[in-house]
Design a protein around this motif. Structure first.
Motif, mmCIF file in Angstrom:
data_model
loop_
_atom_site.group_PDB
_atom_site.id
_atom_site.type_symbol
_atom_site.label_atom_id
_atom_site.label_comp_id
_atom_site.label_asym_id
_atom_site.label_seq_id
_atom_site.Cartn_x
_atom_site.Cartn_y
_atom_site.Cartn_z
ATOM 1 N N LEU A 125 -6.373 2.537 13.606
ATOM 2 C CA LEU A 125 -5.724 4.171 13.492
ATOM 3 C C LEU A 125 -4.118 4.012 13.562
ATOM 4 O O LEU A 125 -3.619 4.773 13.105
ATOM 5 N N TYR A 126 -3.878 3.265 14.346
ATOM 6 C CA TYR A 126 -2.528 3.163 14.443
ATOM 7 C C TYR A 126 -1.784 2.663 13.278
ATOM 8 O O TYR A 126 -0.569 3.655 12.830
ATOM 9 N N ALA A 127 -1.973 1.890 12.671
ATOM 10 C CA ALA A 127 -1.418 1.561 11.345
ATOM 11 C C ALA A 127 -1.487 2.641 10.189
ATOM 12 O O ALA A 127 -0.826 3.082 9.655
ATOM 13 N N ALA A 128 -2.833 3.288 10.286
ATOM 14 C CA ALA A 128 -3.073 4.547 9.331
ATOM 15 C C ALA A 128 -2.109 5.528 9.565
ATOM 16 O O ALA A 128 -1.557 6.043 8.744
ATOM 17 N N LEU A 129 -1.926 6.006 10.892
ATOM 18 C CA LEU A 129 -1.351 7.183 11.089
ATOM 19 C C LEU A 129 0.327 6.938 11.267
ATOM 20 O O LEU A 129 0.924 7.777 10.948
ATOM 21 N N ARG A 130 0.606 5.661 11.157
ATOM 22 C CA ARG A 130 1.941 5.323 11.171
ATOM 23 C C ARG A 130 2.527 4.878 9.801
ATOM 24 O O ARG A 130 3.793 4.516 9.782
ATOM 25 N N ILE A 131 1.936 5.109 8.761
ATOM 26 C CA ILE A 131 1.966 4.616 7.324
ATOM 27 C C ILE A 131 3.327 5.498 7.085
ATOM 28 O O ILE A 131 4.110 4.784 6.152
ATOM 29 N N HIS A 132 3.574 6.583 7.363
ATOM 30 C CA HIS A 132 4.478 7.529 6.960
ATOM 31 C C HIS A 132 5.831 7.063 7.350
ATOM 32 O O HIS A 132 7.022 7.307 7.085
ATOM 33 N N GLU A 133 5.830 6.158 8.293
ATOM 34 C CA GLU A 133 7.082 5.539 8.845
ATOM 35 C C GLU A 133 7.746 4.213 8.031
ATOM 36 O O GLU A 133 9.077 4.109 7.847
ATOM 37 N N VAL A 134 6.903 4.243 7.107
ATOM 38 C CA VAL A 134 7.501 2.996 5.917
ATOM 39 C C VAL A 134 8.109 3.973 4.785
ATOM 40 O O VAL A 134 9.218 3.733 4.444
ATOM 41 N N TYR A 135 7.277 4.994 4.448
ATOM 42 C CA TYR A 135 7.843 5.920 3.419
ATOM 43 C C TYR A 135 7.630 7.285 4.210
ATOM 44 O O TYR A 135 6.680 7.452 4.453
ATOM 45 N N LEU B 97 0.720 -1.158 0.005
ATOM 46 C CA LEU B 97 0.011 0.067 -0.128
ATOM 47 C C LEU B 97 1.112 1.283 -0.057
ATOM 48 O O LEU B 97 0.611 2.232 -0.661
ATOM 49 N N ALA B 98 2.135 1.339 0.943
ATOM 50 C CA ALA B 98 2.599 2.562 1.000
ATOM 51 C C ALA B 98 3.685 2.611 -0.334
ATOM 52 O O ALA B 98 3.402 3.831 -0.673
ATOM 53 N N VAL C 248 -0.186 10.059 -4.289
ATOM 54 C CA VAL C 248 -1.948 10.412 -4.051
ATOM 55 C C VAL C 248 -1.675 10.508 -2.269
ATOM 56 O O VAL C 248 -0.853 9.992 -1.727
ATOM 57 N N ILE C 249 -2.969 11.181 -1.856
ATOM 58 C CA ILE C 249 -2.945 11.136 -0.472
ATOM 59 C C ILE C 249 -4.565 10.442 -0.320
ATOM 60 O O ILE C 249 -5.514 10.903 -0.640
ATOM 61 N N ASN D 195 7.382 10.470 2.755
ATOM 62 C CA ASN D 195 6.702 11.408 2.366
ATOM 63 C C ASN D 195 5.059 10.992 2.068
ATOM 64 O O ASN D 195 4.671 11.811 1.354
ATOM 65 N N ILE D 196 4.868 10.211 2.785
ATOM 66 C CA ILE D 196 3.304 9.697 2.372
ATOM 67 C C ILE D 196 2.394 9.999 3.643
ATOM 68 O O ILE D 196 3.027 9.964 4.848
ATOM 69 N N GLY D 197 1.193 9.857 3.609
ATOM 70 C CA GLY D 197 -0.021 10.015 4.613
ATOM 71 C C GLY D 197 -1.313 9.617 4.228
ATOM 72 O O GLY D 197 -1.556 9.646 3.066
ATOM 73 N N ILE D 198 -1.975 9.485 4.977
ATOM 74 C CA ILE D 198 -3.506 9.061 5.114
ATOM 75 C C ILE D 198 -4.084 9.970 5.960
ATOM 76 O O ILE D 198 -3.902 10.126 7.134
ATOM 77 N N GLY D 199 -5.451 10.318 5.204
ATOM 78 C CA GLY D 199 -6.055 11.250 6.162
ATOM 79 C C GLY D 199 -7.422 10.278 6.461
ATOM 80 O O GLY D 199 -7.680 9.495 6.135
ATOM 81 N N VAL D 200 -7.951 10.460 7.773
ATOM 82 C CA VAL D 200 -9.076 9.813 8.305
ATOM 83 C C VAL D 200 -10.269 10.529 8.768
ATOM 84 O O VAL D 200 -9.911 11.519 9.354
ATOM 85 N N ILE D 201 -11.235 9.999 8.317
ATOM 86 C CA ILE D 201 -12.395 10.558 8.848
ATOM 87 C C ILE D 201 -13.250 9.301 9.511
ATOM 88 O O ILE D 201 -13.422 8.416 9.046
#
Ligand SMILES: Nc1ncnc2c1ncn2[C@@H]1O[C@H](COP(=O)(O)OP(=O)(O)OP(=O)(O)O)[C@@H](O)[C@H]1O
Ligand SMILES: [Mg+2]
Length: 377
Positions: A156-166, A125-126, A134-135, A168-174
């Motif tokens: 939430l933890y996995a979504a918020l920490r995804i930028h630790e894989v790469y 995914l990352a 994309v975001i 410059n990437i991020g995921i927004g959450v609603i």
């Protein structure tokens, strides 16, 4: 007397789809403020920043899902940079299911083959997010199911920490939550609470005049003129307000008109409405029952069992009659309050004898509730 028979292909519906629960209405009023706040939270991402996370809260039928869907349509029209992904957590209720859904919706590939480890899935995914620039903006709709399943923190933890894989990437959450009793502070564990920043967007229940506005708009769109009178619409608004869920009104209209149609009449009668109301109420009730956790259901079954027309029952009576593995007192009280919130029961207070008593009254007919409870088995 000659009946005014309708031909078999004649219908009172201009467009029956308008009354379906999944229908996304063209005209969507009363939620501009909430949608603007969603837009405000996403805007920074268009200027190189990141999305502010949001939590939408409000009881069932207050337009949360529709607001998000409307907003997602706007995003799709405006930009390719942000990719909105709606996830129904009632269906995808584990960490793996959620991310597998994100992966397939984002990449339009088939789901990762079974046996793919979670870490590998996150990696895939990352990599995709980075390559495409994309975001993803994910909406965890009905996230209460993740909370009941104890998967919420993991997701939430996995979504918020995804930028630790790469980097410059991020995921927004609603996050969308319809259970009013969930206290987020006590749900989030420390590792998530320290990184999860969010804004809360409230969806207050619609007022009677808003319900009337929404329903009359649908009637104008979905029915031919004069099928429903304005007094009948007032009756429908009143019943809808009692259940507190606009779906009851939409369903009630659809059923009543179908009864009139089956009977080859051109107008709905009061009997059609009453018959339809019983059925629509069941729909609402079974939806509420579906959302109960197993310990809540245990208490509810006991409450229903003890309900009868002749004697008043108290919360103490119910608790004393419960088996040993019943929820502890604090939890039991929480559950009772929740039933009150969900409008399953009314609670009456009285000072009597040794102390304060709480009387419990089932809002629905016992036989009807029993039937629905049996279906659940
Ligand atoms: N402001 C509105 N205008 C027109 N229709 C509306 C409005 N709000 C809600 N509805 C209709 O009411 C129904 C329920 O709305 P929606 O699914 O968005 O509620 P929800 O808050 O997500 O409920 P739940 O918590 O049960 O998922 C839908 O059919 C939707 O089209
Ligand atoms: Mg919803």
């Amino acid at each position: 007397m000659k009946k005014n028979l309708l031909m078999w292909d004649q219908t009172l519906f201009r467009d029956i789809e308008v009354f379906e629960i999944t229908y996304v209405p063209e005209q969507f009023d009363y939620r501009d403020e909430q949608i603007e706040r969603l837009a405000f939270a996403v805007k920074p991402a268009l200027m190189g920043g990141s999305i502010l996370n949001t939590i939408c809260r409000g009881v069932p039928g207050t337009g949360k899902t529709t607001s998000v869907k409307k907003f997602f349509e706007e995003i799709e029209e405006a930009t390719k940079k942000i990719v909105p992904i709606h996830i129904n957590c009632q269906i995808d209720s584990t960490e793996y299911a959620v991310f597998s859904r994100i992966y397939t919706k984002l990449t339009k590939n088939s789901p990762p083959s079974s046996g793919t480890a979670f870490k590998v899935l996150i990696d895939m995914l990352a990599k995709y997010i980075e390559k495409e620039g994309v975001i993803p903006l994910i909406c965890l709709d009905d996230a209460n199911y993740l909370i009941y399943n104890k998967e919420f923190n993991n997701v939430l933890y996995a979504a918020l920490r995804i930028h630790e894989v790469y980097e410059n990437i991020g995921i927004g959450v609603i996050v969308v939550i319809s259970d009013p009793d969930i206290l987020l502070e006590s749900v989030l564990d420390a590792r998530v609470a320290s990184v999860f920043r969010y804004e809360t967007i409230n969806f207050a229940p619609y007022s009677a005049s808003e319900v009337a506005g929404i329903l009359s708009q649908r009637v104008a769109q979905g029915l031919y003129p004069n099928v429903l009178s304005s007094e009948q619409l007032d009756y429908i608004v009143d019943r809808t307000m009692r259940c507190g869920d606009i779906r009851v009104g939409l369903d009630l209209i659809k059923r009543a008109v179908m009864y009139a149609e089956t009977d080859a009449r051109r107008e709905v009668t009061q009997e059609d409405l009453q018959k339809a109301f019983s059925a629509s109420q069941d729909l609402h009730l079974s939806g509420t029952l579906r959302s109960l956790s197993s310990d809540e259901l245990l208490v509810f079954r006991q409450l229903v069992k003890m309900t009868n027309d002749n004697t008043l029952i108290t919360t103490g009576d119910i608790r004393r009659a419960m088996p040993d593995d019943a929820p502890k007192l604090t939890r039991f009280n929480e559950i009772i309050e929740k039933f009150d919130h969900l409008r399953l029961i009314t609670l009456g207070y009285a000072n009597k004898g040794s102390g304060r008593k709480r009387y419990v009254n089932l809002r629905y007919d016992k036989e009807r509730v029993n039937k629905l409870l049996q279906k659940k088995n």
